[in-house]
Design an enzyme around this catalytic site. Structure first.
Site, PDB file in Angstrom:
ATOM      1  N   HIS A  31       1.121  -0.942   0.028  1.00  0.00           N
ATOM      2  CA  HIS A  31       0.385   0.064   0.064  1.00  0.00           C
ATOM      3  C   HIS A  31       0.600   1.691  -0.150  1.00  0.00           C
ATOM      4  O   HIS A  31       1.777   1.724   0.543  1.00  0.00           O
ATOM      5  CB  HIS A  31      -0.773  -0.020   1.355  1.00  0.00           C
ATOM      6  CG  HIS A  31      -1.934   0.808   1.732  1.00  0.00           C
ATOM      7  ND1 HIS A  31      -2.901   0.898   0.798  1.00  0.00           N
ATOM      8  CD2 HIS A  31      -1.552   2.288   1.597  1.00  0.00           C
ATOM      9  CE1 HIS A  31      -3.920   1.751   1.176  1.00  0.00           C
ATOM     10  NE2 HIS A  31      -3.241   3.197   1.875  1.00  0.00           N
ATOM     11  N   ASP A  33       1.044   4.956   0.059  1.00  0.00           N
ATOM     12  CA  ASP A  33      -0.092   6.963   0.403  1.00  0.00           C
ATOM     13  C   ASP A  33       0.812   7.522  -0.122  1.00  0.00           C
ATOM     14  O   ASP A  33       2.104   8.781   0.119  1.00  0.00           O
ATOM     15  CB  ASP A  33       0.767   6.580   1.578  1.00  0.00           C
ATOM     16  CG  ASP A  33      -0.283   5.417   2.689  1.00  0.00           C
ATOM     17  OD1 ASP A  33      -0.074   5.465   3.678  1.00  0.00           O
ATOM     18  OD2 ASP A  33      -1.681   5.496   2.352  1.00  0.00           O
ATOM     19  N   MET A  35       0.803  11.154  -1.021  1.00  0.00           N
ATOM     20  CA  MET A  35       0.372  12.529  -0.294  1.00  0.00           C
ATOM     21  C   MET A  35       0.986  13.851  -1.210  1.00  0.00           C
ATOM     22  O   MET A  35       2.626  13.880  -1.000  1.00  0.00           O
ATOM     23  CB  MET A  35       0.167  12.818   0.871  1.00  0.00           C
ATOM     24  CG  MET A  35      -0.626  11.359   1.683  1.00  0.00           C
ATOM     25  SD  MET A  35       0.365  11.924   3.402  1.00  0.00           S
ATOM     26  CE  MET A  35      -0.063  10.030   4.195  1.00  0.00           C
ATOM     27  N   HIS A  64      -2.408   4.854  -3.400  1.00  0.00           N
ATOM     28  CA  HIS A  64      -3.606   5.361  -2.150  1.00  0.00           C
ATOM     29  C   HIS A  64      -3.312   6.834  -2.705  1.00  0.00           C
ATOM     30  O   HIS A  64      -2.392   7.707  -1.717  1.00  0.00           O
ATOM     31  CB  HIS A  64      -3.821   5.394  -0.244  1.00  0.00           C
ATOM     32  CG  HIS A  64      -4.820   6.246  -0.490  1.00  0.00           C
ATOM     33  ND1 HIS A  64      -4.775   5.774   1.493  1.00  0.00           N
ATOM     34  CD2 HIS A  64      -5.874   6.709  -0.362  1.00  0.00           C
ATOM     35  CE1 HIS A  64      -5.232   6.380   1.972  1.00  0.00           C
ATOM     36  NE2 HIS A  64      -6.073   7.115   0.944  1.00  0.00           N
ATOM     37  N   GLY A 140      -2.956  11.389   6.455  1.00  0.00           N
ATOM     38  CA  GLY A 140      -2.214  12.512   6.319  1.00  0.00           C
ATOM     39  C   GLY A 140      -0.950  11.732   6.934  1.00  0.00           C
ATOM     40  O   GLY A 140       0.265  12.470   7.011  1.00  0.00           O
ATOM     41  N   GLY A 142       0.576   8.119   9.480  1.00  0.00           N
ATOM     42  CA  GLY A 142       1.292   7.674  10.865  1.00  0.00           C
ATOM     43  C   GLY A 142       0.803   7.275  11.614  1.00  0.00           C
ATOM     44  O   GLY A 142       0.840   8.488  12.264  1.00  0.00           O
ATOM     45  N   GLY A 143       0.675   6.041  12.127  1.00  0.00           N
ATOM     46  CA  GLY A 143       0.679   5.880  14.227  1.00  0.00           C
ATOM     47  C   GLY A 143      -0.446   6.795  14.633  1.00  0.00           C
ATOM     48  O   GLY A 143      -0.297   7.000  15.851  1.00  0.00           O
ATOM     49  N   ASP A 173      -7.889   1.372   6.553  1.00  0.00           N
ATOM     50  CA  ASP A 173      -6.615   1.683   6.797  1.00  0.00           C
ATOM     51  C   ASP A 173      -6.713   3.506   7.629  1.00  0.00           C
ATOM     52  O   ASP A 173      -7.375   4.245   7.802  1.00  0.00           O
ATOM     53  CB  ASP A 173      -6.624   2.688   5.729  1.00  0.00           C
ATOM     54  CG  ASP A 173      -5.418   3.414   5.383  1.00  0.00           C
ATOM     55  OD1 ASP A 173      -4.515   3.726   4.298  1.00  0.00           O
ATOM     56  OD2 ASP A 173      -4.058   3.080   6.054  1.00  0.00           O
ATOM     57  N   GLY A 174      -5.813   2.799   8.722  1.00  0.00           N
ATOM     58  CA  GLY A 174      -5.567   3.805  10.245  1.00  0.00           C
ATOM     59  C   GLY A 174      -5.320   3.319  10.556  1.00  0.00           C
ATOM     60  O   GLY A 174      -7.307   2.997  10.941  1.00  0.00           O
ATOM     61  N   GLY A 195       0.249   0.114   8.969  1.00  0.00           N
ATOM     62  CA  GLY A 195       1.540   1.136   8.940  1.00  0.00           C
ATOM     63  C   GLY A 195       2.146   0.565   9.509  1.00  0.00           C
ATOM     64  O   GLY A 195       3.429  -0.315   9.427  1.00  0.00           O
ATOM     65  N   SER A 196       2.076   1.077  10.885  1.00  0.00           N
ATOM     66  CA  SER A 196       2.903   1.564  12.425  1.00  0.00           C
ATOM     67  C   SER A 196       2.462  -0.088  12.897  1.00  0.00           C
ATOM     68  O   SER A 196       4.134  -0.412  13.662  1.00  0.00           O
ATOM     69  CB  SER A 196       3.183   2.682  13.139  1.00  0.00           C
ATOM     70  OG  SER A 196       1.467   2.270  13.483  1.00  0.00           O
TER      71      SER A 196
END
Ligand code: DX5
Ligand code: ZN
Length: 220
Positions: A31, A33, A35, A64, A140, A142-143, A173-174, A195-196
């Site tokens: 994935h 990201d 931005m 994405h 916008g 991660g984490g 996602d997130g 992600g994280s």
């Protein structure tokens, strides 16, 4: 449930290695990201990095696109080897044409909704897409912490999809981690962006993915 590691929190000083580690650990998609600093308050990377990731793995890659007017870049991400492009409904006032443009490039079509965008914003597009992405954080960064109301949104979106496009993927996602991944799976998500939970200074990629798989089996 498929896992799609997001490279956003990976160590960019050894990106190829980090991507291969996710593949070896049994990830299903990569994935990416993207931005632009306009649609979201952050800038990450563009087609060149996506192409480098694509060269580092046999896994399918999805971009994405957290960008304004994403249709400007479809050719570039196609050329970078992306199999799927997910656009934000908030950035696509001409969503029908946007979807057509992706189809013309033989790209899989994903449509993403921010945490409080009404689900009916994409209701009439559901028969035309391959995937719906429910954001469980404000895009916008991660984490961030999982937004609990995303669980019910996943349930409702799965019902909406089952009525008109049951084969479509439902992605979340997130803030997906060992504490939230069973909830999102049970709510109907078929792909989890992680992600994280995967790329972290506290554990290896393999340990991160193994822990998610254990959580899905109810072993944590
Ligand atoms: C946020 C991105 C997510 C994020 C996931 O804008 O779309 O993919 O990187 O990171 P975690 O899993 O740490 O929330
Ligand atoms: Zn993402």
């Amino acid at each position: 449930m498929k896992l799609a590691p997001s490279i956003y929190t990976a160590d960019f000083a050894r990106l190829g290695e980090q991507v291969r580690a996710a593949e070896e650990a049994g990830a299903d998609w990569m994935h990416l990201d993207v931005m632009d600093g306009a649609l979201v308050p952050n800038i990450t990377f563009g087609p060149a990095v996506c192409e480098a990731v694509r060269r580092s793995t046999l896994l399918p890659c999805e971009a994405h696109l957290m960008v304004q007017a994403p249709e400007r870049f479809f050719q570039d991400y196609k050329a970078a080897g992306m199999q799927r492009i997910t656009v934000h409904v908030e950035a696509c006032p001409h969503l029908y044409s946007t979807i057509q443009a992706l189809r013309k490039l033989d790209l899989q079509v994903g449509v993403a909704l921010n945490p409080l965008t009404p689900l009916n914003a994409v209701e009439d597009a559901l028969p035309l897409v391959d995937l719906v992405l429910i954001m469980s954080v404000e895009p916008g960064f991660g984490g961030q912490a999982y937004i609990p109301s995303a669980t019910q949104r996943l349930q409702r979106m799965r019902e909406m999809l089952n009525a008109v496009n049951p084969n479509a993927e439902l992605e979340v996602d997130g803030g997906v981690n060992v504490h939230t991944i069973r909830d999102v799976r049970d709510a109907g998500a078929s792909i989890a962006v992680v992600g994280s939970a995967v790329y972290s200074p506290n554990h290896s990629v393999a340990e991160g993915i193994a822990a998610l798989r254990r959580a899905l089996r109810g072993e944590l």
